[in-house]
Motif scaffolding. Structure first.
Motif, PDB file in Angstrom:
ATOM      1  N   PRO A  12      -4.581   3.362   3.854  1.00  0.00           N
ATOM      2  CA  PRO A  12      -4.680   4.825   3.699  1.00  0.00           C
ATOM      3  C   PRO A  12      -3.610   5.609   4.451  1.00  0.00           C
ATOM      4  O   PRO A  12      -3.236   6.696   4.010  1.00  0.00           O
ATOM      5  N   GLY A  13      -3.122   5.046   5.539  1.00  0.00           N
ATOM      6  CA  GLY A  13      -2.173   5.825   6.351  1.00  0.00           C
ATOM      7  C   GLY A  13      -0.762   5.295   6.309  1.00  0.00           C
ATOM      8  O   GLY A  13       0.097   5.770   7.053  1.00  0.00           O
ATOM      9  N   TRP A  14      -0.475   4.317   5.456  1.00  0.00           N
ATOM     10  CA  TRP A  14       0.857   3.700   5.523  1.00  0.00           C
ATOM     11  C   TRP A  14       1.337   3.206   4.166  1.00  0.00           C
ATOM     12  O   TRP A  14       0.550   2.928   3.270  1.00  0.00           O
ATOM     13  N   TYR A  15       2.668   3.109   4.076  1.00  0.00           N
ATOM     14  CA  TYR A  15       3.388   2.684   2.866  1.00  0.00           C
ATOM     15  C   TYR A  15       4.286   1.524   3.227  1.00  0.00           C
ATOM     16  O   TYR A  15       5.020   1.600   4.215  1.00  0.00           O
ATOM     17  N   TRP A  16       4.216   0.433   2.471  1.00  0.00           N
ATOM     18  CA  TRP A  16       5.139  -0.692   2.649  1.00  0.00           C
ATOM     19  C   TRP A  16       5.168  -1.548   1.405  1.00  0.00           C
ATOM     20  O   TRP A  16       4.277  -1.491   0.565  1.00  0.00           O
ATOM     21  N   ASN A  17       6.272  -2.338   1.305  1.00  0.00           N
ATOM     22  CA  ASN A  17       6.516  -3.142   0.107  1.00  0.00           C
ATOM     23  C   ASN A  17       6.755  -4.594   0.487  1.00  0.00           C
ATOM     24  O   ASN A  17       7.143  -4.897   1.617  1.00  0.00           O
ATOM     25  N   VAL A  18       6.577  -5.474  -0.492  1.00  0.00           N
ATOM     26  CA  VAL A  18       7.101  -6.838  -0.409  1.00  0.00           C
ATOM     27  C   VAL A  18       8.423  -6.836  -1.164  1.00  0.00           C
ATOM     28  O   VAL A  18       8.511  -6.317  -2.280  1.00  0.00           O
ATOM     29  N   ILE A  19       9.464  -7.428  -0.568  1.00  0.00           N
ATOM     30  CA  ILE A  19      10.745  -7.545  -1.263  1.00  0.00           C
ATOM     31  C   ILE A  19      10.965  -8.997  -1.671  1.00  0.00           C
ATOM     32  O   ILE A  19      10.594  -9.922  -0.953  1.00  0.00           O
ATOM     33  N   HIS A  20      11.578  -9.165  -2.842  1.00  0.00           N
ATOM     34  CA  HIS A  20      11.852 -10.505  -3.365  1.00  0.00           C
ATOM     35  C   HIS A  20      13.233 -10.467  -4.007  1.00  0.00           C
ATOM     36  O   HIS A  20      13.500  -9.614  -4.854  1.00  0.00           O
ATOM     37  N   MET A  21      14.103 -11.357  -3.592  1.00  0.00           N
ATOM     38  CA  MET A  21      15.467 -11.381  -4.150  1.00  0.00           C
ATOM     39  C   MET A  21      16.168 -12.639  -3.666  1.00  0.00           C
ATOM     40  O   MET A  21      15.721 -13.292  -2.712  1.00  0.00           O
ATOM     41  N   GLY A  22      17.283 -12.988  -4.318  1.00  0.00           N
ATOM     42  CA  GLY A  22      18.152 -14.036  -3.809  1.00  0.00           C
ATOM     43  C   GLY A  22      18.853 -13.564  -2.544  1.00  0.00           C
ATOM     44  O   GLY A  22      19.013 -12.359  -2.317  1.00  0.00           O
ATOM     45  N   SER A  35       0.860  -1.189   0.000  1.00  0.00           N
ATOM     46  CA  SER A  35       0.000   0.000   0.000  1.00  0.00           C
ATOM     47  C   SER A  35       0.888   1.229   0.000  1.00  0.00           C
ATOM     48  O   SER A  35       2.062   1.175   0.395  1.00  0.00           O
ATOM     49  N   HIS A  36       0.330   2.330  -0.477  1.00  0.00           N
ATOM     50  CA  HIS A  36       1.080   3.588  -0.555  1.00  0.00           C
ATOM     51  C   HIS A  36       0.123   4.740  -0.247  1.00  0.00           C
ATOM     52  O   HIS A  36      -0.214   5.536  -1.102  1.00  0.00           O
ATOM     53  N   TYR A  37      -0.320   4.766   1.032  1.00  0.00           N
ATOM     54  CA  TYR A  37      -1.268   5.797   1.505  1.00  0.00           C
ATOM     55  C   TYR A  37      -2.511   5.809   0.614  1.00  0.00           C
ATOM     56  O   TYR A  37      -2.962   6.883   0.166  1.00  0.00           O
ATOM     57  N   ASP A  38      -3.010   4.604   0.284  1.00  0.00           N
ATOM     58  CA  ASP A  38      -4.102   4.515  -0.684  1.00  0.00           C
ATOM     59  C   ASP A  38      -5.169   3.542  -0.164  1.00  0.00           C
ATOM     60  O   ASP A  38      -5.196   3.229   1.028  1.00  0.00           O
ATOM     61  N   ASP A  39      -6.032   3.029  -1.043  1.00  0.00           N
ATOM     62  CA  ASP A  39      -7.114   2.135  -0.636  1.00  0.00           C
ATOM     63  C   ASP A  39      -6.597   0.923   0.128  1.00  0.00           C
ATOM     64  O   ASP A  39      -7.270   0.415   1.027  1.00  0.00           O
ATOM     65  N   LYS A  40      -5.403   0.438  -0.239  1.00  0.00           N
ATOM     66  CA  LYS A  40      -4.850  -0.771   0.392  1.00  0.00           C
ATOM     67  C   LYS A  40      -4.274  -0.483   1.784  1.00  0.00           C
ATOM     68  O   LYS A  40      -3.943  -1.412   2.521  1.00  0.00           O
TER      69      LYS A  40
END
Ligand code: MN
Length: 257
Positions: free
Chosen positions: A57-67, A50-55
């Motif tokens: 509204p008040g927070w931003y976070w990501n999923v990270i994927h890598m070796g 989410s990025h302060y949006d419908d998913k």
């Protein structure tokens, strides 16, 4: 003053500085390539939760994927077959004390500029020790090649028809560091702790084979080693506590005069 009070005071005063030895970690981060018969390690992807949006509204976070071995990263002994049966050989079981040690920085930048396949030989190591003193047990030995100044990923990986070309350690030097000097491990500015042509060496990938077989660690894709003195800095390199992890991206910090 206690040592720790003095440490904080000197950091605040600027007489000690924190040098960030890490590359930025993102989709542009170069990743080592292996021949197609082997499994490939994916680069970084970031997917927004989410990025302060419908998913959210008040927070931003990501999923990270890598070796595990992506960007500035740690190699645990269990990464290599020679270290697979050692005790405390994975990211979650290595005692935390072993992530911190004095830095010995060996400058091969001039040699690597002339010869992309330069290997640090025992003679070079002996010359460094003559000038700066014997490498102490429990040190991080960092190979300053200035390779991190190659900001073009193609020049950084430097792959040609016969494989990658980048500097590293002669196998006898790895033997000395692991067994006679009892270092914590070695760190390099290149994408891996072996030279680019190490698949042609006997044994193949001697630095990984020797270091990890001796329970030692690796640090790859370091930068800013040109900001460290040959001796006198302390390096903190603690991988994520991945359960049975073979390595992990990490933030490598040096406390330096
Ligand atoms: Mn690695």
């Amino acid at each position: 003053m206690s040592i720790l009070t003095q440490l904080v005071a000197e950091l605040n005063a600027g007489s000690l500085k924190v040098v960030d030895l890490s590359q930025p970690l993102g989709p542009e981060t170069p990743v080592i390539g292996l021949p197609p018969i082997f499994g490939a390690s994916p680069g970084v992807t970031l997917d927004v939760i989410s990025h302060y949006d419908d998913k959210g509204p008040g927070w931003y976070w990501n999923v990270i994927h890598m070796g595990e071995h992506t960007g500035t990263h740690f190699d645990a002994p269990v990464h290599w077959i020679t270290g697979k049966d050692l005790p405390d050989n994975a990211c979650d079981t290595i005692p935390a004390r072993r992530f911190i040690g004095p830095a010995c920085v060996i400058d091969i930048s001039k040699e690597a500029a002339k010869n992309e396949d330069f290997l640090l030989t025992p003679d070079h190591l002996a010359a460094w020790e003559k000038a700066h003193g014997k490498i102490p047990a429990g040190a991080w030995v960092l190979l300053r090649s200035d390779w991190s100044k190659r900001t073009d990923p193609a020049k950084f990986l430097n792959v040609r028809d016969d494989g990658a070309h980048s500097p590293g350690f002669h196998q006898e030097t790895s033997e000395i560091l692991a067994k006679l000097r009892d270092v914590l491990g070695v760190g390099v500015e290149t994408v891996g702790t072996d030279a680019g042509q190490a698949h042609t060496f006997t044994p193949q990938f001697p630095n990984h084979t020797i270091m990890h077989g001796a329970g030692k660690f690796g640090l790859a894709s370091l930068r800013n080693l040109d900001q460290l003195p040959p001796t006198g800095a302390v390096v903190i390199a603690a991988p994520l506590k991945i359960v049975h992890g073979s390595g992990s991206p990490l933030r490598v910090l040096a406390i330096s005069p």
